[in-house]
Design an enzyme around this catalytic site. Sequence first.
Site, PDB file in Angstrom:
ATOM      1  N   ALA A   1       0.849  -1.199   0.000  1.00 46.02           N
ATOM      2  CA  ALA A   1       0.000   0.000   0.000  1.00 46.02           C
ATOM      3  C   ALA A   1       0.877   1.239   0.000  1.00 46.02           C
ATOM      4  CB  ALA A   1      -0.901   0.016   1.233  1.00 46.02           C
TER       5      ALA A   1
ATOM      6  N   TYR B   1      -5.686   9.508   2.259  1.00 49.46           N
ATOM      7  CA  TYR B   1      -5.215   8.158   2.594  1.00 49.46           C
ATOM      8  C   TYR B   1      -6.334   7.363   3.256  1.00 49.46           C
ATOM      9  CZ  TYR B   1      -2.961   4.508   5.376  1.00 49.46           C
ATOM     10  OH  TYR B   1      -2.638   3.305   5.969  1.00 49.46           O
TER      11      TYR B   1
ATOM     12  N   THR C   1      -6.512   0.440   8.176  1.00 53.89           N
ATOM     13  CA  THR C   1      -5.930   1.417   9.096  1.00 53.89           C
ATOM     14  C   THR C   1      -6.960   2.083   9.997  1.00 53.89           C
ATOM     15  OG1 THR C   1      -4.768   3.570   9.112  1.00 53.89           O
ATOM     16  CG2 THR C   1      -6.150   3.111   7.219  1.00 53.89           C
ATOM     17  N   ASP C   2      -6.486   2.590  11.122  1.00 53.59           N
ATOM     18  CA  ASP C   2      -7.336   3.408  12.005  1.00 53.59           C
ATOM     19  C   ASP C   2      -7.710   4.735  11.350  1.00 53.59           C
ATOM     20  OD1 ASP C   2      -4.560   4.093  12.187  1.00 53.59           O
ATOM     21  OD2 ASP C   2      -4.906   5.169  14.064  1.00 53.59           O
TER      22      ASP C   2
END
Length: 306
Positions: A77, A141, A118-119
């Site tokens: 990523a 993102y 992801t958070d």
Amino acid sequence: MKAKKILVTGSNGLLGQKLLDNLRNRYDFDLIASSKGPDRYPYPGFYQYIDLDITDRFAVNEIIQAFKPDTIIHTAAMTNVDACESEKEACWDLNVHALDHIIEASEKTGTHIIHLSTDFVFDGQDGPYREEDKPAPVSYYGLSKEVSEKHLSLYSHKWTIIRTIIVYGIVKDMSRTNIVLWAKKALSENKEITVVDDQFRSPTLAEDLAEACLSAAVKQKTGIYHVSGKDFMSIIELVERVADHYKLDKTLIKPIKSASLNQAAKRPPRTGFVLDKAYKELDYAPHSFVEGMQILDLQLKELGLL
């Protein structure tokens, strides 16, 4: 029993190499490792390596059709949050289109796809978060990862999304640093550093994350899982803990507010995860931050860096 085939994308990265570490002595898997450029893993021989551009739809399809993996662990990523904000097309290619290519090819093979997220899919107003909490990203993102999650959730075979937070650790040939190594290096060189004091996270040891990914593969788990460290702290506390651990000068650490940094991308102020589902369904057992630092020390000594 026939060995299961696992394809790892992003095998040159920190998590990718930790997955290879974990699979080195496992004889119940046939491993295909893939990344862009030459193989960086220092112990070859137990896997096949493929130089793969995951944004190339035809190359992705060719490899998946050739190997027909039982499981793909998709770690590759674009994770530089500010670069994603300024290079939106590259971000979307790596974080959304690449997964689309994997999904498209895997529809024909019935492969179980495990995707790292992801958070940053959350806005950070109400952490720690559970798996069922509604994403609301505040950066490009975060948006790219939210959209990739949505695309995978429509996949007609087994899929798993593993969200994580600030991964730290070390391997011999690092493609990029992480906050723990950055703080240690800067403070060891007596450099003054500014660190945000109004963002809160749960740093994750790379080994723990790798274990969770392989557990999801072995158990064939489907759905979303939150996987992080169990210690919740501000970013500045994290850096201060690194300083304390290595007996470095904490007066070099200067607090700053997020708004003063003028970063291209906005960050969620307070994330963190509720880990109950991972504990129960993946047998997840994360190390404490103190334990993680001790593991890191052993590896730094092995590499002659401590």
